[in-house]
Design an enzyme around this catalytic site. Structure first.
Site, PDB file in Angstrom:
ATOM      1  N   GLY A  10       8.726  -4.528  -8.383  1.00 46.55           N
ATOM      2  CA  GLY A  10       9.592  -3.988  -9.238  1.00 46.55           C
ATOM      3  C   GLY A  10      11.347  -4.529  -9.151  1.00 46.55           C
ATOM      4  O   GLY A  10      11.882  -4.881  -8.407  1.00 46.55           O
ATOM      5  N   SER A  53      10.034   6.011  -3.681  1.00 44.80           N
ATOM      6  CA  SER A  53       9.403   4.493  -2.579  1.00 44.80           C
ATOM      7  C   SER A  53       8.317   5.112  -1.392  1.00 44.80           C
ATOM      8  O   SER A  53       8.437   6.317  -2.114  1.00 44.80           O
ATOM      9  CB  SER A  53      10.790   4.277  -2.094  1.00 44.80           C
ATOM     10  OG  SER A  53      11.178   3.767  -1.032  1.00 44.80           O
ATOM     11  N   SER A  54       7.329   4.374  -1.431  1.00 39.18           N
ATOM     12  CA  SER A  54       6.607   4.508   0.533  1.00 39.18           C
ATOM     13  C   SER A  54       7.434   5.386   0.744  1.00 39.18           C
ATOM     14  O   SER A  54       6.752   6.044   1.884  1.00 39.18           O
ATOM     15  CB  SER A  54       6.296   3.365   0.492  1.00 39.18           C
ATOM     16  OG  SER A  54       5.944   2.951  -0.755  1.00 39.18           O
ATOM     17  N   HIS A 107       2.628   4.499  -5.012  1.00 42.96           N
ATOM     18  CA  HIS A 107       3.093   5.877  -5.967  1.00 42.96           C
ATOM     19  C   HIS A 107       3.080   5.062  -7.010  1.00 42.96           C
ATOM     20  O   HIS A 107       2.420   4.526  -7.490  1.00 42.96           O
ATOM     21  CB  HIS A 107       4.160   6.110  -5.061  1.00 42.96           C
ATOM     22  CG  HIS A 107       5.219   5.144  -5.144  1.00 42.96           C
ATOM     23  ND1 HIS A 107       5.905   4.656  -6.310  1.00 42.96           N
ATOM     24  CD2 HIS A 107       5.682   4.423  -4.109  1.00 42.96           C
ATOM     25  CE1 HIS A 107       6.368   3.097  -5.687  1.00 42.96           C
ATOM     26  NE2 HIS A 107       6.346   3.137  -4.432  1.00 42.96           N
ATOM     27  N   HIS A 167       4.152   2.133  -8.137  1.00 42.71           N
ATOM     28  CA  HIS A 167       2.847  -0.019  -8.320  1.00 42.71           C
ATOM     29  C   HIS A 167       2.054   0.216  -8.737  1.00 42.71           C
ATOM     30  O   HIS A 167       1.562  -0.486  -9.794  1.00 42.71           O
ATOM     31  CB  HIS A 167       2.323   0.791  -6.363  1.00 42.71           C
ATOM     32  CG  HIS A 167       3.584   0.915  -5.477  1.00 42.71           C
ATOM     33  ND1 HIS A 167       3.487   1.710  -4.338  1.00 42.71           N
ATOM     34  CD2 HIS A 167       4.134  -0.485  -5.204  1.00 42.71           C
ATOM     35  CE1 HIS A 167       4.017   1.363  -3.518  1.00 42.71           C
ATOM     36  NE2 HIS A 167       4.243   0.224  -3.645  1.00 42.71           N
ATOM     37  N   GLN A 194       7.887  -9.483   7.758  1.00 40.82           N
ATOM     38  CA  GLN A 194       8.740  -9.026   7.488  1.00 40.82           C
ATOM     39  C   GLN A 194       9.618  -7.687   8.092  1.00 40.82           C
ATOM     40  O   GLN A 194      10.687  -7.143   7.074  1.00 40.82           O
ATOM     41  CB  GLN A 194       8.697  -8.838   5.665  1.00 40.82           C
ATOM     42  CG  GLN A 194       8.086  -7.201   5.636  1.00 40.82           C
ATOM     43  CD  GLN A 194       7.870  -7.510   4.020  1.00 40.82           C
ATOM     44  OE1 GLN A 194       6.834  -8.037   3.457  1.00 40.82           O
ATOM     45  NE2 GLN A 194       8.145  -6.278   2.728  1.00 40.82           N
ATOM     46  N   ASP A 249      13.214  -2.972  -6.092  1.00 47.47           N
ATOM     47  CA  ASP A 249      13.825  -4.679  -4.704  1.00 47.47           C
ATOM     48  C   ASP A 249      14.521  -5.674  -5.739  1.00 47.47           C
ATOM     49  O   ASP A 249      13.810  -6.085  -5.640  1.00 47.47           O
ATOM     50  CB  ASP A 249      13.080  -4.798  -4.405  1.00 47.47           C
ATOM     51  CG  ASP A 249      11.969  -3.514  -3.338  1.00 47.47           C
ATOM     52  OD1 ASP A 249      12.746  -3.003  -2.699  1.00 47.47           O
ATOM     53  OD2 ASP A 249      10.794  -3.544  -4.019  1.00 47.47           O
ATOM     54  N   GLY A 285       0.603  -1.134  -0.375  1.00 44.94           N
ATOM     55  CA  GLY A 285       0.008  -0.299  -0.254  1.00 44.94           C
ATOM     56  C   GLY A 285       0.593   1.301   0.210  1.00 44.94           C
ATOM     57  O   GLY A 285       2.083   1.090  -0.406  1.00 44.94           O
TER      58      GLY A 285
END
Ligand code: PAF
Length: 283
Positions: free
Chosen positions: A149, A187-188, A34, A37, A61, A152, A31
């Site tokens: 993505g 990135s969030s 951005h 995503h 995680q 990562d 969630g």
């Protein structure tokens, strides 16, 4: 877009879609969506009849002292963005749904070798948590395709090996990193940067690029290149965690190779930023 809040609802919906012969692409997320995503959703649409995104902030995680409690949860805005992006289903389960026996008693999946080193060393258990939740999501949804993505990079390598080793009949698609105009990877966690830090943050990609240029031009002194990159990041105000040059499969880098990946993680204020760059000889 249909929102599916529990596993029972998800299973009955998917049963019907499969009966109709529809193919399905999964976009797993935590969630706080951005453009990066939404690019995954766009790519997913090219590979299947229907797209299902999942939003689940996976406690397994996050290590002790990490940002699980503060991780931005913006379900309503996320649902609007997904609808506009043409996503068909959103699966947003609760922690109790995903880990009904509690996290301590959860069987975990560990993907050896690629989970070690880099972020795996700095965040012990992180990739076991990712591999476990992704395995569960694959079992819940049973998609034909899943999109992740390339920002990562190590996570993508972990998931590719997981799918291969556990024989999931799922095609994994890596989607190029989306960047702001100054190069910062979306990135969030960029939301943790102050205005001042945000200005400095593009220095991470700039450092990878200048290091990559030297590597591409024939400087194969990996130790010197990564040492200089760490020093540059420190000069720019980062606390570098690692800068490494590896083979594309994350094995050791070889001097006679034609391509490599440069990977870095660095802290800037409250944010931990990661980025990577694939470098080709002579480019
Ligand atoms: O990349 C992420 O957002 C997460 O690690 C993932 C793949 C959704 C698993 O929780």
């Amino acid at each position: 877009m249909h929102i599916l809040n529990d596993i029972k609802e998800l299973r009955s919906t998917l049963k019907e879609l499969r009966r109709q012969g529809k193919t399905l692409a999964l976009v797993p997320t935590m969630g706080n969506l951005h453009q990066g995503h939404l690019r995954l959703v766009e790519e997913a649409r090219r590979h299947a009849d229907l797209v299902i995104a999942s939003i689940f902030v996976n406690p397994l995680q996050f290590g002790p002292g990490e940002d699980f409690d503060n991780y931005p949860r913006t379900l309503e805005e996320d649902a609007q963005k997904l609808t506009l992006a043409g996503c068909d289903y959103l699966f947003a389960p609760s922690v109790g749904d995903v880990y009904p026996e509690g996290q301590e008693n959860q069987t975990q999946v560990r993907v050896p070798q690629v989970s070690e080193g880099l972020c795996g060393q700095k965040r012990p258990g992180h990739f076991d948590g990712v591999a476990t939740v992704v395995t569960k999501l694959f079992n819940f949804v049973q998609p034909d395709v899943a999109c992740f993505g390339q920002k990562d990079y190590q996570q993508l390598a972990v998931i590719r090996k997981l799918v291969k080793d556990l024989d999931f009949p799922i095609r994994i698609i890596g989607v190029p990193t989306q960047r702001d105009s100054d190069g910062l990877a979306l990135s969030s966690r960029n939301a943790y940067l102050s205005d001042e830090e945000r200005k400095k943050a593009s220095g991470l990609y700039a450092t990878l690029k200048s290091t990559g240029q030297k590597l591409a031009a024939g400087n194969h002194n990996f130790h010197e290149l990564t040492h200089q990159a760490r020093a540059r990041l420190a000069e720019l105000g980062f606390y570098p965690e690692y800068v490494e040059i590896r083979a594309l499969d994350l094995g050791p880098a070889r001097m006679d190779a034609k391509e490599w990946v440069l990977l870095a993680a660095a802290r800037l204020g409250k944010a931990r930023l990661i980025d990577n760059l694939v470098v080709r000889k002579g480019e």
